[in-house]
Design an enzyme around this catalytic site. Structure first.
Site, PDB file in Angstrom:
ATOM      1  N   CYS A 108       0.834  -1.285  -0.073  1.00  0.00           N
ATOM      2  CA  CYS A 108       0.054  -0.082  -0.052  1.00  0.00           C
ATOM      3  C   CYS A 108       0.903   1.362   0.031  1.00  0.00           C
ATOM      4  CB  CYS A 108      -0.942  -0.123   1.140  1.00  0.00           C
ATOM      5  SG  CYS A 108      -0.091   0.025   2.961  1.00  0.00           S
ATOM      6  N   ASP A 110       2.721   2.504   2.744  1.00  0.00           N
ATOM      7  CA  ASP A 110       2.447   3.138   3.996  1.00  0.00           C
ATOM      8  C   ASP A 110       3.900   3.110   4.481  1.00  0.00           C
ATOM      9  OD1 ASP A 110      -0.067   3.954   3.605  1.00  0.00           O
ATOM     10  OD2 ASP A 110      -0.757   2.296   4.982  1.00  0.00           O
ATOM     11  N   CYS A 134      -2.215   6.269   4.984  1.00  0.00           N
ATOM     12  CA  CYS A 134      -3.625   6.598   4.934  1.00  0.00           C
ATOM     13  C   CYS A 134      -4.185   7.204   6.343  1.00  0.00           C
ATOM     14  CB  CYS A 134      -4.356   5.462   4.636  1.00  0.00           C
ATOM     15  SG  CYS A 134      -4.468   3.870   5.486  1.00  0.00           S
ATOM     16  N   CYS A 177      -2.301  -1.754   8.790  1.00  0.00           N
ATOM     17  CA  CYS A 177      -1.867  -0.534   9.371  1.00  0.00           C
ATOM     18  C   CYS A 177      -1.754  -1.019  10.863  1.00  0.00           C
ATOM     19  CB  CYS A 177      -3.134   0.457   9.148  1.00  0.00           C
ATOM     20  SG  CYS A 177      -3.661   0.965   7.576  1.00  0.00           S
TER      21      CYS A 177
END
Length: 206
Positions: A108, A110, A134, A177
């Site tokens: 992603c 991140d 995000c 996350c």
């Protein structure tokens, strides 16, 4: 013998009626519609002009905060940490009492950096984070620094991604996350411990 088939007469050629100026040949009904401009292809890069009635709606939508448009996709705890992040920043990595952990998720994009400062007995006195990602990634790292502050490094290692995800009520698609935050905590503690070992080894040799 006369043929029953007759040839229709173009209205433009009937007596007393003449085609209007600009009527292309072969269009007998052009005089009823009036002159037509030849179609032109749109220029490259030309923008579509919306009806005037819809322009205020589009303009108003653009002025809304990006998070407000997607607020329904996030829990209130995520929104709170996203709009009011705690402990943003970084600590001096050259400090022997500071441990820094950086972890990323290639899937992603991140990237999360956690910095902790602990006393010689292993009590975390300060924690900072810097995250590129995000809203769920920012909320996970912000919450992690809150929970780590005041704990010992051993207690900080007990913070799991499932605990972070449960508190933030992350959907399954955002569980990576909280996993990223757990990995960053472990990396920061490992870096702190390695510095402590180096310092203790240097003190023993002296």
């Amino acid at each position: 013998r006369a043929s029953a088939r007759t040839t229709p007469v173009s209205p433009a050629r009937r007596p007393g009626r003449s085609p209007r100026p600009g009527s292309p040949p072969g269009s007998p009904w052009q005089h009823l519609r009036g002159p037509q401009a030849p179609p032109t292809a749109p220029r490259r890069g030309a923008m579509l002009r919306l009806p005037a009635a819809s322009r205020p709606i589009i303009t108003a939508a653009r002025r809304l905060p990006r998070l407000a448009l997607a607020r329904s996709a996030y829990n209130d705890a995520v929104v709170d940490h996203f709009e009011n992040p705690r402990n943003v920043g970084k600590l001096d990595k050259k400090d022997p009492n500071v441990g820094v952990g950086v972890r990323g998720a290639p899937a992603c994009g991140d990237v999360m950096q956690l910095s902790i400062k602990a006393s010689p007995d292993g009590r975390i006195t300060e924690a900072k984070f810097k995250t590129f990602g995000c809203g769920s990634a920012i909320a996970s790292s912000s919450l992690a620094t809150e929970w780590m502050t005041g704990k010992t490094v051993d207690e900080a290692l007990q913070i799991s991604n499932s605990q972070l995800a449960a508190h933030l009520k992350l959907p399954p698609v955002k569980l990576h996350c909280s996993m990223l935050a757990e990995d960053a905590i472990k990396a920061a503690v490992e870096d702190w411990r390695s510095k402590q070992a180096e310092r203790d080894g240097a003190a023993g040799e002296a």
